[in-house]
Design a protein around this motif. Structure first.
Motif, short mmCIF file in Angstrom:
data_model
loop_
_atom_site.label_atom_id
_atom_site.label_comp_id
_atom_site.label_asym_id
_atom_site.label_seq_id
_atom_site.Cartn_x
_atom_site.Cartn_y
_atom_site.Cartn_z
N LEU A 196 12.29 4.28 -3.03
CA LEU A 196 11.22 3.86 -2.13
C LEU A 196 11.11 2.34 -2.10
N TRP A 197 11.13 1.71 -3.26
CA TRP A 197 10.98 0.26 -3.30
C TRP A 197 12.11 -0.42 -2.54
N VAL A 198 13.32 0.06 -2.70
CA VAL A 198 14.46 -0.56 -2.00
C VAL A 198 14.27 -0.49 -0.49
N ARG A 199 13.79 0.65 0.00
CA ARG A 199 13.58 0.78 1.45
C ARG A 199 12.46 -0.15 1.93
N LEU A 200 11.39 -0.23 1.16
CA LEU A 200 10.29 -1.09 1.57
C LEU A 200 10.68 -2.56 1.47
N HIS A 201 11.47 -2.91 0.48
CA HIS A 201 11.94 -4.28 0.35
C HIS A 201 12.80 -4.65 1.56
N GLY A 202 13.66 -3.74 2.00
CA GLY A 202 14.46 -4.00 3.19
C GLY A 202 13.60 -4.23 4.42
N ARG A 203 12.52 -3.47 4.54
CA ARG A 203 11.60 -3.68 5.66
C ARG A 203 10.91 -5.03 5.54
N ASP A 204 10.55 -5.42 4.32
CA ASP A 204 9.86 -6.70 4.12
C ASP A 204 10.77 -7.86 4.51
N VAL A 205 12.04 -7.76 4.14
CA VAL A 205 13.00 -8.81 4.49
C VAL A 205 13.13 -8.93 6.01
N VAL A 214 0.84 -1.20 0.00
CA VAL A 214 0.00 0.00 0.00
C VAL A 214 0.87 1.25 0.00
N THR A 215 1.99 1.21 0.69
CA THR A 215 2.90 2.35 0.70
C THR A 215 3.50 2.59 -0.68
N VAL A 216 3.68 1.54 -1.47
CA VAL A 216 4.10 1.72 -2.86
C VAL A 216 3.03 2.49 -3.64
N VAL A 217 1.76 2.14 -3.41
CA VAL A 217 0.67 2.85 -4.09
C VAL A 217 0.66 4.32 -3.69
N LEU A 218 0.80 4.59 -2.40
CA LEU A 218 0.87 5.97 -1.93
C LEU A 218 2.07 6.68 -2.55
N GLY A 219 3.21 5.99 -2.58
CA GLY A 219 4.40 6.59 -3.17
C GLY A 219 4.24 6.84 -4.65
N GLY A 220 3.56 5.93 -5.35
CA GLY A 220 3.32 6.14 -6.77
C GLY A 220 2.46 7.36 -7.02
N LEU A 249 -0.66 5.26 8.99
CA LEU A 249 -0.34 6.25 7.96
C LEU A 249 0.82 7.14 8.38
N ALA A 250 0.91 7.46 9.67
CA ALA A 250 2.03 8.29 10.12
C ALA A 250 3.36 7.60 9.84
N SER A 251 3.42 6.29 10.07
CA SER A 251 4.65 5.54 9.80
C SER A 251 4.95 5.51 8.30
N VAL A 311 8.23 7.34 5.95
CA VAL A 311 9.05 6.72 4.91
C VAL A 311 8.94 7.49 3.60
N LEU A 312 7.71 7.83 3.20
CA LEU A 312 7.50 8.54 1.93
C LEU A 312 8.22 9.89 1.92
N ASP A 313 8.08 10.64 3.00
CA ASP A 313 8.71 11.94 3.08
C ASP A 313 10.23 11.80 3.19
N GLY A 314 10.67 10.78 3.91
CA GLY A 314 12.11 10.55 4.03
C GLY A 314 12.77 10.23 2.70
N VAL A 315 12.08 9.45 1.87
CA VAL A 315 12.62 9.14 0.55
C VAL A 315 12.69 10.40 -0.30
N ALA A 316 11.67 11.26 -0.23
CA ALA A 316 11.69 12.52 -0.98
C ALA A 316 12.88 13.38 -0.57
N ARG A 317 13.11 13.49 0.72
CA ARG A 317 14.26 14.28 1.20
C ARG A 317 15.57 13.66 0.75
N SER A 318 15.65 12.33 0.78
CA SER A 318 16.87 11.64 0.37
C SER A 318 17.18 11.88 -1.10
N VAL A 319 16.15 11.76 -1.95
CA VAL A 319 16.36 12.00 -3.38
C VAL A 319 16.77 13.44 -3.63
#
Length: 457
Positions: free
Chosen positions: A398-407, A320-326, A415-417, A421-429
């Motif tokens: 985003l996918w790499v971070r979520l994949h790491g969490r999945d592993v 779902v976070t991928v969908v939000l990120g998309g 939603l706050a969590s 992640v979504l905002d952190g990825v934006a800042r990182s990019v």
């Protein structure tokens, strides 16, 4: 927001279905159970799900909530496995005894032996004559195997021809057993819920109070989006120039995963195009605390199913976070071109506003609207191009971070969590782009007329 452990309608949480069926098996499972009689978390994740329920081959059982018929099937599968589970518990006790006798202390015994004990139980039944020697040999084998959480250990593990052949067959079977595709209507409904969630992310007050995220997880919006990518569904963003996958694959649809033999950070393909080796390579390379990971053998076993799951992820909250990120990525417009999908959310405005204040973005914007060629020889123009397609770098990271969490079995509870992640990825990019611009400017100051370099993959 409703608790994920509460039943919704006639559907039952899969975790509660497993717990109920497990307790009904009776005595003999104590080594695999907690003090209250419930299966241990590792029992569920290492034995019950991958070896008995097998959701990769029975996709209807992959959800967090199960319809009555699906719940009945899970209970039936567990009840039918009572004998091998009892034998597994006996083998595990025997292996721990052999481990103590040999003085082996490295690694978690459950991670190291649970699946091997189930294999022994399936092949030999309960321990009989000669079981002590077999247990001792297996403990020694595991202790001296390349169990370190390293890329070299992964390479050694996947070098065995018989193992590679078996993994390839498992990948093929899991890929053929995927759930059917969904049409664009399901995806558009998911994106409407995503818009509500992203509006809550940037609004005053805690995002966790919004029910939209829980509704998306409950509806399986992440799985639907992943199934739409398998079908090549298009047009969901309202702009033909934006592919539905937003760069998660370099092909029209994600290909069937291969086992793979090697990887390089400089040539990694798009996330959903990666081999089993490449997917785990990134995990092992980026892990600060590798000792927290499962063994390489277990990482490979889990990744086989994960790589064939929707969006290449098991956990629905992460999908779902991928969908939000998309949805967020499709509306990123740091150059303020006015292009892209309409109806941007509070989250879009917050992220775009931050990017547009960047000095490097302001310069790139001037270069974009100018009819003159880049006077710096094309280096900065290449960086400006990244800002014209910001969704590609965003979704990849985003996918790499979520994949790491999945592993690591680390879902996003609310939603706050997810927004963190979504905002952190934006800042990182954004910071990565800023660093690349500064590096290019330093190089240009050193050499005013550099030769244009081709961009690496």
């Amino acid at each position: 927001m409703p608790s994920p452990s509460q039943p919704t309608g006639e559907r039952r949480p899969r975790a509660l279905v497993i717990d109920h069926a497990w307790r009904g098996l009776g005595a003999g499972l104590e080594p695999l159970s907690g003090p209250g009689g419930a299966p241990l978390t590792r029992t569920v994740k290492l034995i019950v799900l991958p070896l008995i329920v097998r959701p990769t081959l029975r996709p209807e059982l992959a959800g967090d909530f199960l319809a009555p018929g699906e719940a009945a099937l899970v209970e039936e599968l567990i009840v039918e496995s009572a004998a091998p589970l009892t034998a597994t518990a006996q083998w595990f006790t025997l292996l721990k005894k052999a481990r103590r006798a040999l003085g082996v202390v490295a690694g978690n015994p459950q991670d190291l032996y649970f699946q091997r004990c189930f294999e022994l139980a399936t092949e030999h039944g309960v321990p009989r004559d000669g079981a002590d020697a077999l247990a001792r040999a297996l403990v020694e084998e595991v202790a001296h195997s390349p169990g370190g959480r390293t890329v070299d250990a992964l390479k050694d593990h996947l070098a065995d021809p018989a193992r590679r052949s078996r993994l390839d067959a498992e990948l093929a079977a899991a890929w053929e057993s995927r759930p059917p595709a969904v049409d664009a209507t399901s995806v558009i409904s998911a994106l409407e819920r995503a818009a509500d969630a992203l509006d809550a992310c940037g609004a005053p007050g805690p995002a966790s109070t919004s029910p939209s995220y829980a509704a998306m997880v409950e509806a399986g919006d992440g799985e639907s989006f992943g199934r739409a990518l398998w079908a090549g569904t298009s047009g969901v963003w309202g702009l033909d120039s934006l592919p539905t996958h937003l760069g998660l694959t370099g092909r029209p649809v994600p290909p069937r995963p291969e086992v793979g033999r090697g990887a390089s950070t400089a040539t990694l393909p798009a996330p959903l195009d990666r081999t089993l080796f490449e997917r785990l390579f990134t995990v092992l390379q980026s892990s600060a605390h590798r000792e927290e990971l499962a063994t390489v053998a277990e990482l490979v076993a889990r990744e086989t199913g994960r790589s064939c799951a929707p969006l290449g992820l098991h956990d629905e909250s992460l999908r779902v976070t991928v969908v939000l990120g998309g949805h967020l990525a499709a509306g990123l417009d740091p150059l303020d071109t006015g292009e892209g999908p309409q109806g941007r959310t509070t989250a879009h405005r917050a992220v775009n506003s931050r990017w547009r204040r960047e000095a490097s973005v302001l310069r790139a914007r001037r270069m974009t609207v100018s009819a003159r060629p880049d006077p710096d020889g094309g280096v900065l123009d290449a960086l400006a191009q990244d800002l014209r397609t910001p969704w590609a770098a965003y979704m990849r990271r985003l996918w790499v971070r979520l994949h790491g969490r999945d592993v690591r079995d680390a879902p996003l509870a609310d939603l706050a969590s997810a927004w963190a992640v979504l905002d952190g990825v934006a800042r990182s990019v954004m910071m990565d782009h800023r660093a690349r611009v500064r590096s290019a400017l330093r190089a240009l100051a050193t050499d005013p007329a550099p030769a244009a370099e081709p961009r690496s993959a």
